[in-house]
Design a protein around this motif. Structure first.
Motif, PDB file in Angstrom:
ATOM      1  N   UNK A   1     -11.046  25.885  39.861  1.00  0.00           N
ATOM      2  CA  UNK A   1     -11.642  27.196  39.583  1.00  0.00           C
ATOM      3  C   UNK A   1     -10.564  28.219  39.231  1.00  0.00           C
ATOM      4  N   UNK A   2      -9.420  28.120  39.901  1.00  0.00           N
ATOM      5  CA  UNK A   2      -8.292  29.007  39.572  1.00  0.00           C
ATOM      6  C   UNK A   2      -7.814  28.736  38.153  1.00  0.00           C
ATOM      7  N   UNK A   3      -7.715  27.450  37.812  1.00  0.00           N
ATOM      8  CA  UNK A   3      -7.278  27.086  36.456  1.00  0.00           C
ATOM      9  C   UNK A   3      -8.303  27.508  35.413  1.00  0.00           C
ATOM     10  N   UNK A   4      -9.593  27.368  35.732  1.00  0.00           N
ATOM     11  CA  UNK A   4     -10.647  27.772  34.789  1.00  0.00           C
ATOM     12  C   UNK A   4     -10.562  29.271  34.507  1.00  0.00           C
ATOM     13  N   UNK A   5     -10.362  30.052  35.555  1.00  0.00           N
ATOM     14  CA  UNK A   5     -10.247  31.502  35.369  1.00  0.00           C
ATOM     15  C   UNK A   5      -8.992  31.852  34.575  1.00  0.00           C
ATOM     16  N   UNK A   6      -7.887  31.169  34.866  1.00  0.00           N
ATOM     17  CA  UNK A   6      -6.638  31.427  34.136  1.00  0.00           C
ATOM     18  C   UNK A   6      -6.777  31.090  32.653  1.00  0.00           C
ATOM     19  N   UNK A   7      -7.426  29.978  32.356  1.00  0.00           N
ATOM     20  CA  UNK A   7      -7.640  29.595  30.953  1.00  0.00           C
ATOM     21  C   UNK A   7      -8.524  30.617  30.252  1.00  0.00           C
ATOM     22  N   UNK A   8      -9.537  31.113  30.955  1.00  0.00           N
ATOM     23  CA  UNK A   8     -10.423  32.128  30.387  1.00  0.00           C
ATOM     24  C   UNK A   8      -9.631  33.402  30.082  1.00  0.00           C
ATOM     25  N   UNK A   9      -8.839  33.858  31.049  1.00  0.00           N
ATOM     26  CA  UNK A   9      -8.050  35.064  30.831  1.00  0.00           C
ATOM     27  C   UNK A   9      -7.044  34.882  29.694  1.00  0.00           C
ATOM     28  N   UNK A  10      -6.492  33.682  29.562  1.00  0.00           N
ATOM     29  CA  UNK A  10      -5.557  33.415  28.479  1.00  0.00           C
ATOM     30  C   UNK A  10      -6.247  33.532  27.121  1.00  0.00           C
ATOM     31  N   UNK A  11      -7.465  33.025  27.031  1.00  0.00           N
ATOM     32  CA  UNK A  11      -8.206  33.155  25.767  1.00  0.00           C
ATOM     33  C   UNK A  11      -8.572  34.614  25.507  1.00  0.00           C
ATOM     34  N   UNK A  12      -8.910  35.358  26.566  1.00  0.00           N
ATOM     35  CA  UNK A  12      -9.213  36.782  26.401  1.00  0.00           C
ATOM     36  C   UNK A  12      -8.007  37.515  25.811  1.00  0.00           C
ATOM     37  N   UNK A  13      -6.801  37.118  26.206  1.00  0.00           N
ATOM     38  CA  UNK A  13      -5.590  37.748  25.677  1.00  0.00           C
ATOM     39  C   UNK A  13      -5.353  37.413  24.212  1.00  0.00           C
ATOM     40  N   UNK A  14      -5.750  36.219  23.784  1.00  0.00           N
ATOM     41  CA  UNK A  14      -5.463  35.770  22.422  1.00  0.00           C
ATOM     42  C   UNK A  14      -6.596  36.016  21.430  1.00  0.00           C
ATOM     43  N   UNK A  15      -7.803  36.191  21.926  1.00  0.00           N
ATOM     44  CA  UNK A  15      -8.949  36.402  21.037  1.00  0.00           C
ATOM     45  C   UNK A  15      -8.826  37.657  20.173  1.00  0.00           C
ATOM     46  N   UNK A  16      -8.336  38.792  20.703  1.00  0.00           N
ATOM     47  CA  UNK A  16      -8.182  39.957  19.818  1.00  0.00           C
ATOM     48  C   UNK A  16      -7.243  39.712  18.645  1.00  0.00           C
ATOM     49  N   UNK A  17      -6.174  38.960  18.872  1.00  0.00           N
ATOM     50  CA  UNK A  17      -5.248  38.652  17.775  1.00  0.00           C
ATOM     51  C   UNK A  17      -5.968  37.878  16.680  1.00  0.00           C
ATOM     52  N   UNK A  18      -6.699  36.855  17.092  1.00  0.00           N
ATOM     53  CA  UNK A  18      -7.454  36.038  16.150  1.00  0.00           C
ATOM     54  C   UNK A  18      -8.495  36.881  15.424  1.00  0.00           C
ATOM     55  N   UNK A  19      -9.232  37.680  16.184  1.00  0.00           N
ATOM     56  CA  UNK A  19     -10.283  38.501  15.592  1.00  0.00           C
ATOM     57  C   UNK A  19      -9.761  39.498  14.576  1.00  0.00           C
ATOM     58  N   UNK A  20      -8.672  40.161  14.906  1.00  0.00           N
ATOM     59  CA  UNK A  20      -8.096  41.150  13.986  1.00  0.00           C
ATOM     60  C   UNK A  20      -7.614  40.477  12.705  1.00  0.00           C
ATOM     61  N   UNK A  21      -6.955  39.334  12.840  1.00  0.00           N
ATOM     62  CA  UNK A  21      -6.499  38.616  11.640  1.00  0.00           C
ATOM     63  C   UNK A  21      -7.681  38.194  10.765  1.00  0.00           C
ATOM     64  N   UNK A  22      -8.745  37.710  11.388  1.00  0.00           N
ATOM     65  CA  UNK A  22      -9.932  37.287  10.625  1.00  0.00           C
ATOM     66  C   UNK A  22     -10.572  38.483   9.932  1.00  0.00           C
ATOM     67  N   UNK A  23     -10.656  39.611  10.622  1.00  0.00           N
ATOM     68  CA  UNK A  23     -11.246  40.797   9.988  1.00  0.00           C
ATOM     69  C   UNK A  23     -10.397  41.287   8.817  1.00  0.00           C
ATOM     70  N   UNK A  24      -9.094  41.258   8.944  1.00  0.00           N
ATOM     71  CA  UNK A  24      -8.224  41.657   7.830  1.00  0.00           C
ATOM     72  C   UNK A  24      -8.404  40.698   6.662  1.00  0.00           C
ATOM     73  N   UNK A  25      -8.423  39.410   6.947  1.00  0.00           N
ATOM     74  CA  UNK A  25      -8.599  38.407   5.884  1.00  0.00           C
ATOM     75  C   UNK A  25      -9.942  38.595   5.191  1.00  0.00           C
ATOM     76  N   UNK A  26     -10.976  38.872   5.965  1.00  0.00           N
ATOM     77  CA  UNK A  26     -12.310  39.078   5.386  1.00  0.00           C
ATOM     78  C   UNK A  26     -12.343  40.361   4.572  1.00  0.00           C
ATOM     79  N   UNK A  27     -11.794  41.446   5.112  1.00  0.00           N
ATOM     80  CA  UNK A  27     -11.792  42.736   4.428  1.00  0.00           C
ATOM     81  C   UNK A  27     -11.029  42.676   3.110  1.00  0.00           C
TER      82      UNK A  27
END
Length: 135
Positions: free
Chosen positions: A52-78
């Motif tokens: 459960x600790x690892x599951x939460x850590x993996x989730x938080x890690x994705x939360x940290x990286x998702x904005x980077x991915x999202x911003x790049x995708x929005x720029x590419x789309x725009x």
């Protein structure tokens, strides 16, 4: 019927995946402490299973990286920069993050790190297209 780009599709899948990752570790707390104590403000950090600790850590890690991915995708789309490299970069990011989560959950250290680095390769592939457009 409106079609979305491959990049936006994988951004959607990654966001949906990230949005579901709280379920395993919160469900574990429900079973261990009950709904009343889980929803309260008491610090219930005693005897949390390692998974459960690892599951939460993996989730938080994705939360940290998702904005980077999202911003790049929005720029590419725009900027209408979608091509085979940006499509592949978004596919690599999604599947490597999916595999990263399960490697984190099941404590597979070398593969976990490898998939994390692979997700960054996907981000770099996206970034190169934007940098190439700017310069």
């Amino acid at each position: 019927m409106i079609l979305i780009t491959t990049e936006l599709f994988y951004l959607f899948l990654t966001t949906l995946f990230c949005g579901l990752l709280w379920i395993p570790y919160v469900t574990e707390r429900f079973f261990r402490f009950g709904i009343k104590n889980t929803c309260g403000y008491k610090d219930n950090t005693i005897n949390i299973p390692d998974w459960a600790i690892r599951a939460k850590s993996a989730h938080l890690n994705l939360i940290e990286n998702l904005p980077l991915f999202g911003i790049l995708i929005f720029i590419i789309t725009f900027l209408d920069l979608s091509n085979s490299q940006t499509q592949l970069g978004s596919i690599i990011f999604f599947y490597s993050r999916l595999l990263h989560y399960f490697c984190y959950l099941f404590a597979v250290p070398w593969l976990r790190t490898g998939f994390f680095l692979l997700s960054w390769i996907g981000l770099i592939m996206l970034s190169i297209q934007i940098i190439t457009y700017i310069y």
